[in-house]
Design an enzyme around this catalytic site. Sequence first.
Site, short mmCIF file in Angstrom:
data_model
loop_
_atom_site.label_atom_id
_atom_site.label_comp_id
_atom_site.label_asym_id
_atom_site.label_seq_id
_atom_site.Cartn_x
_atom_site.Cartn_y
_atom_site.Cartn_z
N GLU A 132 0.85 -1.19 0.00
CA GLU A 132 0.00 0.00 0.00
C GLU A 132 0.88 1.24 0.00
OE1 GLU A 132 -0.94 -1.46 3.96
OE2 GLU A 132 -1.10 0.62 4.64
N LYS A 134 2.82 4.55 1.08
CA LYS A 134 3.28 5.12 2.35
C LYS A 134 2.94 6.61 2.29
CE LYS A 134 7.36 5.32 5.34
NZ LYS A 134 7.12 6.65 5.85
N ASP A 136 2.82 10.42 3.17
CA ASP A 136 3.79 11.33 3.79
C ASP A 136 3.05 12.38 4.62
OD1 ASP A 136 6.17 12.44 4.44
OD2 ASP A 136 6.53 13.38 2.50
N TYR A 244 -4.79 2.83 8.59
CA TYR A 244 -4.04 1.67 8.07
C TYR A 244 -3.52 0.73 9.15
CZ TYR A 244 -0.17 4.90 9.02
OH TYR A 244 0.68 5.79 9.60
N LYS A 332 11.13 2.90 -0.18
CA LYS A 332 11.08 4.33 -0.45
C LYS A 332 11.28 4.63 -1.93
CE LYS A 332 10.84 6.07 3.77
NZ LYS A 332 11.78 7.10 4.14
N CYS A 426 41.31 18.64 15.31
CA CYS A 426 39.89 18.85 15.57
C CYS A 426 39.60 20.35 15.56
CB CYS A 426 39.51 18.25 16.92
SG CYS A 426 37.87 18.73 17.48
N CYS A 429 38.57 21.60 19.34
CA CYS A 429 39.46 21.65 20.50
C CYS A 429 40.94 21.64 20.12
CB CYS A 429 39.17 20.50 21.46
SG CYS A 429 39.61 18.89 20.82
N CYS A 450 38.43 12.91 16.54
CA CYS A 450 39.11 13.82 17.45
C CYS A 450 39.56 13.00 18.65
CB CYS A 450 38.15 14.91 17.89
SG CYS A 450 38.61 15.71 19.43
N CYS A 456 37.02 17.77 24.74
CA CYS A 456 36.62 18.48 23.51
C CYS A 456 35.20 18.99 23.70
CB CYS A 456 36.68 17.54 22.31
SG CYS A 456 35.96 18.27 20.82
S1 IVH Z 1 2.36 1.00 9.14
C1 IVH Z 1 3.87 -1.04 12.76
N1 IVH Z 1 1.44 1.96 6.90
O1 IVH Z 1 5.33 5.72 8.18
C2 IVH Z 1 3.82 -0.32 11.49
N2 IVH Z 1 2.82 3.36 8.22
O2 IVH Z 1 8.11 5.21 8.70
C3 IVH Z 1 3.16 0.98 11.65
N3 IVH Z 1 3.14 5.60 7.32
O3 IVH Z 1 5.13 6.12 11.64
C4 IVH Z 1 3.18 1.80 10.46
N4 IVH Z 1 1.88 5.34 5.54
O4 IVH Z 1 3.50 7.45 10.17
C5 IVH Z 1 2.19 2.19 7.98
N5 IVH Z 1 0.50 2.70 4.93
C6 IVH Z 1 1.24 2.94 6.00
C7 IVH Z 1 1.87 4.17 6.22
C8 IVH Z 1 2.67 4.34 7.35
C9 IVH Z 1 2.65 6.17 6.22
C10 IVH Z 1 4.05 6.26 8.27
C11 IVH Z 1 3.67 6.15 9.72
C12 IVH Z 1 4.87 5.55 10.40
C13 IVH Z 1 5.95 5.84 9.42
C14 IVH Z 1 7.09 4.86 9.54
#
Ligand code: IVH
Length: 707
Positions: A132, A134, A136, A244, A332, A426, A429, A450, A456
């Site tokens: 799914e 991710k 932002d 989610y 990513k 360094c 220091c 250092c 330091c």
């Molecule tokens: S699952 C235990 N699903 O990504 C897993 N996270 O980098 C819980 N996020 O803190 C996260 N879309 O804020 C999950 N489809 C998605 C997501 C998602 C965005 C974010 C979430 C999490 C962060 C981790």
Amino acid sequence: MAAERDQLAKMAVDDLDREQAERELARLARKIAALDLAYYNADAPEVSDAEYDALRQRNAAIEKRFPDLKRSDSPSDRVGGTLSSGFDKVIHRVPMLSLANAFSDDDIREFVARARKFFAHDRDLTLEFTAEPKIDGLSASLFYREGRFVQGATRGNGTEGEDITANLRTIGDIPDHLSGRGWPEEIEIRGEVYMTHADFAALNREAAEKGEQTYVNPRNTAAGSLRQLDASITAQRNLKFFAYAWGVTSRPFATSQYEAVHRMGEWGFIINPLMIRSGDVDVLLAHYRDIEAQRATLGYDIDGVVYKLDSLALQERWGAVARAPRWAIAYKFPPEQATTILDRIDIQVGRTGALTPVARLRPVTVGGVVVTNATLHNADEIARKDIRVGDTVVVQRAGDVIPQVVRVVKEKRPEDSHPYEFPKKCPACGSDAVREINESTGEKDAVTRCTGGLKCPAQAVEQLKHFVSRRALDIDGLGDKQIAAFYAQGLIREPADIFTLEERDEQASEKLAQQKGWKEKSVSNLFRAINARKHPDLDRFIFALGIRHVGETTAALLARTFGDFATFERVVREAGEGNAEAREQLIGIDGIGETVAQSLMAFFANKRNREVVDALLKQVTPRRHEPEAVAGSPVAGKTVVFTGSLEKMTRAEAKAMAERLGAKVSGSVSGKTDMVVAGPGAGSKLKKAEQLGVQVLSEADWLALVS
Ligand code: IVH
């Protein structure tokens, strides 16, 4: 309008009239909040400390002239990135974890292979995964009791967030009452709050029309909108929410990830339409391409694709490490790039003395954010890429990571340029900066260090920053800037000083209150935050010490193994002094290798470190690590050794299971071992157990014991 605003920003405070002051306070509040966000939550700071301080001072001066114009979201009431007051804390009963990252197809293939390996003994299992987008945005937790939304919180540090119920209630996608049926009496829904591109653009148009500072990107704007003390401001921002995940639940409501999310959809949440489920890696990877192709037209920001093992029972068996589940991973999208000029190379000194070169760049927008700094990693990296001052460089930025210099555009190199020479001293220091020889490989370390140790100032400050940071002691309101200022003023030189600050100097609060950006209220809040950390969890405390190679996972392992600080310190010190039994105990811990052991011993062999720790222990008492009182677990607190081959589960799963039940898993048998689980092929460990009279179990005995 923009010209008028710039003009205003340049006017002397004394020359402002009331109406101008009001507009200027609005601009400053917005600007400082955006800088705080960039500094604390995103990548490197966008302006120098001096510029930042000047903005704060200007804000304070205007407020002094027009006290009644002070805003409810005034920067004077904030310390660093967090509000020093305003929101209550919420403890997450089920921690809010983050995700491990993947950057290539191979990483995903490996992830799937790891799952197959972990469950290798379950022959007929077909593993399925969900994929799914991710989102932002910012994760939020929504607690429903009897179908009614009763409390909402930010993620915070994962274990403790802020109560932003009122703000979340203003979001249309978050139902006040769950619809449909079959929801548990208590259920905590988790998901992402975000802002659409359309709403972001509209907000910026409006801001521009009013002559106000525009916003940086949808994510930061959503973050700022959510943390408004005045929820009516949040309400105007039209934030959205995708569900989610979930946290606390009074009873199970699904058997798979896919089913669980669709149940949430039936209860009235918006779920992302781009989630699929498959057992075929190629299908899962094709979906990544699919989502990537739609990225620009989705109407909201996404930064990758999240893969999750679908079966909830298997998720539970696979478990989590430190802050992320093993059963999920975020793939990513590749970072965005831009070209700019490198003006200067500065050297930063880190907590362990590592000298990190940082490129100072002509400001350039990469992926919607202005970038002015990029990390250059180390001397070899600069030499390999032949990066020189004055070069035109390609920089890239991916999500929250620090921008990087990808390569030099050689055609544009100035004729008089010369190779960069890495400093031999360094810069903080003046001590020698050296590259150690790695003992096992015989090669030069990549890192130049250092040799000044805690004398330091840069190392001392970084060490302090680490000590109070979120994942360590997590002292609210004591951010990087405050630490640096306190250090410079001699108020805090080592961790113990933090805790004696209040009593040491009766005038301390007065002195603090006089500092820019501080009020009496924030000072008393600070002392409250400090005092709240006098009994830290043992794992956080060990992590906070900043011992090289001891990250969170290792700190947690040490806490679990030794239970209290005194035992931990004693064993490490004795091991360092050559005591064979102590050494074996240390090296015997499953998960502690030679590097970590050496580093621990070196840390406690150092007199200065011991003094720092002893002084600290006069102020702070780390909590004993109680074996997780796993209800009815017959092995809680026991030390278990697995040897020989297992048939019903892999060694990794056996270990994970034992740890989940509160046991400590060791790699070697000693007088401290409570039981040895021996499979076919067990050799010397079994023999030793028999000699020592340690209880020996077969795999079947073990399963019968723990099931
Ligand atoms: S699952 C235990 N699903 O990504 C897993 N996270 O980098 C819980 N996020 O803190 C996260 N879309 O804020 C999950 N489809 C998605 C997501 C998602 C965005 C974010 C979430 C999490 C962060 C981790």
